[in-house]
Design a protein around this motif. Structure first.
Motif, PDB file in Angstrom:
ATOM      1  N   THR A 116       0.813  -1.224   0.000  1.00  0.00           N
ATOM      2  CA  THR A 116       0.000   0.000   0.000  1.00  0.00           C
ATOM      3  C   THR A 116       0.843   1.268   0.000  1.00  0.00           C
ATOM      4  N   ALA A 117       1.791   1.380   0.923  1.00  0.00           N
ATOM      5  CA  ALA A 117       2.582   2.613   1.025  1.00  0.00           C
ATOM      6  C   ALA A 117       3.391   2.856  -0.245  1.00  0.00           C
ATOM      7  N   ASP A 118       3.905   1.792  -0.854  1.00  0.00           N
ATOM      8  CA  ASP A 118       4.703   1.963  -2.071  1.00  0.00           C
ATOM      9  C   ASP A 118       3.833   2.330  -3.271  1.00  0.00           C
ATOM     10  N   VAL A 119       2.596   1.855  -3.312  1.00  0.00           N
ATOM     11  CA  VAL A 119       1.679   2.278  -4.375  1.00  0.00           C
ATOM     12  C   VAL A 119       1.406   3.775  -4.244  1.00  0.00           C
ATOM     13  N   VAL A 120       1.180   4.247  -3.014  1.00  0.00           N
ATOM     14  CA  VAL A 120       0.975   5.686  -2.798  1.00  0.00           C
ATOM     15  C   VAL A 120       2.207   6.462  -3.231  1.00  0.00           C
ATOM     16  N   ASP A 121       3.377   5.965  -2.881  1.00  0.00           N
ATOM     17  CA  ASP A 121       4.628   6.636  -3.257  1.00  0.00           C
ATOM     18  C   ASP A 121       4.735   6.796  -4.771  1.00  0.00           C
ATOM     19  N   GLY A 122       4.297   5.762  -5.514  1.00  0.00           N
ATOM     20  CA  GLY A 122       4.396   5.831  -6.968  1.00  0.00           C
ATOM     21  C   GLY A 122       3.338   6.686  -7.618  1.00  0.00           C
ATOM     22  N   LEU A 123       2.114   6.695  -7.087  1.00  0.00           N
ATOM     23  CA  LEU A 123       1.009   7.352  -7.791  1.00  0.00           C
ATOM     24  C   LEU A 123       0.672   8.733  -7.246  1.00  0.00           C
ATOM     25  N   ALA A 124       1.212   9.096  -6.088  1.00  0.00           N
ATOM     26  CA  ALA A 124       1.058  10.466  -5.609  1.00  0.00           C
ATOM     27  C   ALA A 124       2.138  11.372  -6.191  1.00  0.00           C
ATOM     28  N   ASP A 125       3.111  10.769  -6.837  1.00  0.00           N
ATOM     29  CA  ASP A 125       4.242  11.496  -7.420  1.00  0.00           C
ATOM     30  C   ASP A 125       3.778  12.421  -8.547  1.00  0.00           C
ATOM     31  N   PRO A 126       4.369  13.631  -8.675  1.00  0.00           N
ATOM     32  CA  PRO A 126       3.932  14.585  -9.712  1.00  0.00           C
ATOM     33  C   PRO A 126       4.014  14.042 -11.138  1.00  0.00           C
ATOM     34  N   VAL A 127       5.017  13.223 -11.440  1.00  0.00           N
ATOM     35  CA  VAL A 127       5.129  12.678 -12.798  1.00  0.00           C
ATOM     36  C   VAL A 127       3.959  11.754 -13.094  1.00  0.00           C
ATOM     37  N   SER A 128       3.632  10.872 -12.159  1.00  0.00           N
ATOM     38  CA  SER A 128       2.486   9.990 -12.352  1.00  0.00           C
ATOM     39  C   SER A 128       1.201  10.792 -12.462  1.00  0.00           C
ATOM     40  N   GLN A 129       1.056  11.786 -11.624  1.00  0.00           N
ATOM     41  CA  GLN A 129      -0.151  12.606 -11.647  1.00  0.00           C
ATOM     42  C   GLN A 129      -0.291  13.348 -12.967  1.00  0.00           C
ATOM     43  N   ARG A 130       0.832  13.714 -13.577  1.00  0.00           N
ATOM     44  CA  ARG A 130       0.780  14.452 -14.837  1.00  0.00           C
ATOM     45  C   ARG A 130       0.402  13.555 -16.008  1.00  0.00           C
ATOM     46  N   PHE A 131       0.962  12.354 -16.045  1.00  0.00           N
ATOM     47  CA  PHE A 131       0.838  11.547 -17.259  1.00  0.00           C
ATOM     48  C   PHE A 131      -0.160  10.393 -17.170  1.00  0.00           C
TER      49      PHE A 131
ATOM     50  N   VAL B  69       6.442   3.367 -12.404  1.00  0.00           N
ATOM     51  CA  VAL B  69       7.561   2.992 -11.532  1.00  0.00           C
ATOM     52  C   VAL B  69       7.694   4.037 -10.441  1.00  0.00           C
ATOM     53  N   ARG B  70       7.989   3.581  -9.243  1.00  0.00           N
ATOM     54  CA  ARG B  70       8.196   4.517  -8.118  1.00  0.00           C
ATOM     55  C   ARG B  70       9.373   5.444  -8.414  1.00  0.00           C
ATOM     56  N   PRO B  71       9.338   6.676  -7.889  1.00  0.00           N
ATOM     57  CA  PRO B  71      10.413   7.643  -8.175  1.00  0.00           C
ATOM     58  C   PRO B  71      11.813   7.108  -7.879  1.00  0.00           C
ATOM     59  N   SER B  72      11.970   6.386  -6.763  1.00  0.00           N
ATOM     60  CA  SER B  72      13.306   5.906  -6.380  1.00  0.00           C
ATOM     61  C   SER B  72      13.824   4.804  -7.298  1.00  0.00           C
ATOM     62  N   ALA B  73      12.932   4.202  -8.082  1.00  0.00           N
ATOM     63  CA  ALA B  73      13.342   3.111  -8.975  1.00  0.00           C
ATOM     64  C   ALA B  73      13.528   3.570 -10.415  1.00  0.00           C
ATOM     65  N   ARG B  74      13.273   4.847 -10.698  1.00  0.00           N
ATOM     66  CA  ARG B  74      13.386   5.330 -12.074  1.00  0.00           C
ATOM     67  C   ARG B  74      14.856   5.483 -12.477  1.00  0.00           C
ATOM     68  N   GLY B  75      15.100   5.411 -13.776  1.00  0.00           N
ATOM     69  CA  GLY B  75      16.457   5.570 -14.284  1.00  0.00           C
ATOM     70  C   GLY B  75      17.317   4.342 -14.121  1.00  0.00           C
ATOM     71  N   ARG B  76      16.716   3.218 -13.730  1.00  0.00           N
ATOM     72  CA  ARG B  76      17.474   1.976 -13.514  1.00  0.00           C
ATOM     73  C   ARG B  76      17.068   0.886 -14.496  1.00  0.00           C
ATOM     74  N   GLY B  77      16.203   1.221 -15.449  1.00  0.00           N
ATOM     75  CA  GLY B  77      15.777   0.230 -16.430  1.00  0.00           C
ATOM     76  C   GLY B  77      14.671  -0.674 -15.942  1.00  0.00           C
ATOM     77  N   VAL B  78      14.038  -0.338 -14.803  1.00  0.00           N
ATOM     78  CA  VAL B  78      12.990  -1.190 -14.234  1.00  0.00           C
ATOM     79  C   VAL B  78      11.785  -1.268 -15.159  1.00  0.00           C
ATOM     80  N   ALA B  79      11.325  -0.116 -15.655  1.00  0.00           N
ATOM     81  CA  ALA B  79      10.128  -0.114 -16.511  1.00  0.00           C
ATOM     82  C   ALA B  79      10.367  -0.917 -17.787  1.00  0.00           C
TER      83      ALA B  79
END
Length: 370
Positions: free
Chosen positions: A22-37, A101-111
């Motif tokens: 739950t907390a990690d889903v909030v971390d990913g979807l409350a993020d401004p990038v997710s909210q924008r796109f 992808v959660r902000p902390s996991a971006r730029g690592r090729g996860v997506a």
């Protein structure tokens, strides 16, 4: 595919969602990038919304013939993001793939890894065609698509909706079951190290923050007079051009670059390259300089740099440049670079009030480059 199935591939684990996510889903979807796109997200996004997704949203995706996987780190099993399938069309063997992808996991090729893993699993279980739709302004997502082997197929006009009901285009990226593995090839590769330079001028990709400068340059009467049709651009058009410059590069439509002076760091002008005939390996170049920088050889240097990149990394076989017949300053730039005059195409360009303009064409081959 079943809701309880676990897939491990390309360094990620695809597994069912759990309450502890739950907390990690909030971390990913409350993020401004997710909210924008991402369309339809509550704002703000809370734990209530995350639990609703885990308890009802993800199971509904499975029940509708799609998929909704948690993307987890295989070492810790902690949630990194999501990847799933939606809008299945069984008769066509088709589905749409999406991810975040959660902000902390971006730029690592996860997506890209998660998209590859789910794509391969979907193909192995009967899917034939996968579509990935991106906002034209979301260049990061477009890079994921390319890295996961998806090929640009075109633009779907007004297919996306934003907050307030605003409509926007979506870019369609497609991967087929029999496509070769690995990233999709690009017509316009990135610049080496992000720039081209001869230590006097530097070329880099146009960016959103260049809009004011580009509007000032391309609104100048002498610049407008040498384009077809000779109509000044709107500020909105220039802002869009700069905002979507990276997207145009990734789709292979056009490479737009800013020219800067190395010594001062000041902007000098702009240039660009676009394919005119992909099958024949032919592309065209264009350029414009601010008044204070003209007459110093900067345009020649810029054209020389972009031509060398085109013939090298981009794999272009032939470059052309079209000019109005009386633009002698531009003719000199091209001739100093090695271009040859080839033809005068009478009345081939749109002018004002239904009129037509002649087009004097120059061409450059790799052996001609000076």
């Amino acid at each position: 595919m079943t809701p309880q199935e676990v897939v491990e591939a390309h360094g990620v684990r695809l597994r069912p969602f759990r309450p502890e996510d739950t907390a990690d889903v909030v971390d990913g979807l409350a993020d401004p990038v997710s909210q924008r796109f991402m369309t339809g997200l509550p704002a703000p996004y809370t734990e209530v919304d995350a639990r609703r997704w885990i308890d009802a949203g993800a199971p509904a995706a499975w029940a509708g013939g799609g998929a909704a996987y948690a993307v987890a780190d295989p070492a810790t099993d902690r949630l990194l993001g999501t990847v799933g399938l939606s809008n299945p069309v069984p008769a066509r063997g088709q589905a749409e793939i999406g991810y975040w992808v959660r902000p902390s996991a971006r730029g690592r090729g996860v997506a890209a890894a998660a998209t590859r893993a789910l794509s391969e699993h979907a193909f192995a279980t009967g899917t034939v065609r996968l579509e990935l739709l991106t906002n034209p302004a979301n260049a990061a997502s477009q890079r994921v698509a390319l890295a996961a082997g998806f090929h640009y197929e075109g633009s779907r006009r007004s297919a996306g909706s934003g907050r307030g009901g605003d409509r926007h285009d979506l870019l369609a990226w497609v991967r087929l079951a029999d496509d070769p593995p690995g990233p999709a090839a690009r017509l316009l590769p990135d610049l080496p190290g992000g720039v081209l330079t001869d230590q006097v001028v530097t070329l880099r990709r146009l960016a959103p923050e260049d809009a004011e400068l580009m509007y000032r340059l391309h609104s100048r009467p002498e610049v407008v007079a040498n384009q077809a049709p000779p109509v000044p651009p709107t500020r909105e058009a220039i802002e869009r051009r700069c905002r979507l410059a990276e997207s145009g590069w990734l789709t292979g439509d056009i490479a737009r670059l800013l020219i800067t002076d190395v010594a001062s760091g000041e902007p000098v002008g702009s240039c660009g390259l676009s394919y005119t005939d992909v099958a024949r390996g032919e592309a065209s170049v264009g350029y414009a300089l601010l008044p204070d920088w003209r007459g110093r050889g900067y345009a020649t240097r810029a054209v020389r740099l972009i031509a060398a990149w085109a013939f090298g990394s981009a794999g272009v076989a032939r470059l052309t440049a079209g000019t109005v017949p009386d633009n002698t300053a531009s003719h000199r730039v091209l001739e100093r670079t090695g271009f040859h005059r080839e033809a005068l195409h009478r009345a081939s360009l749109p002018g004002l009030a239904g009129g037509r303009l002649d087009d004097l064409t120059f061409a450059l081959l790799p052996a001609d480059l000076r």
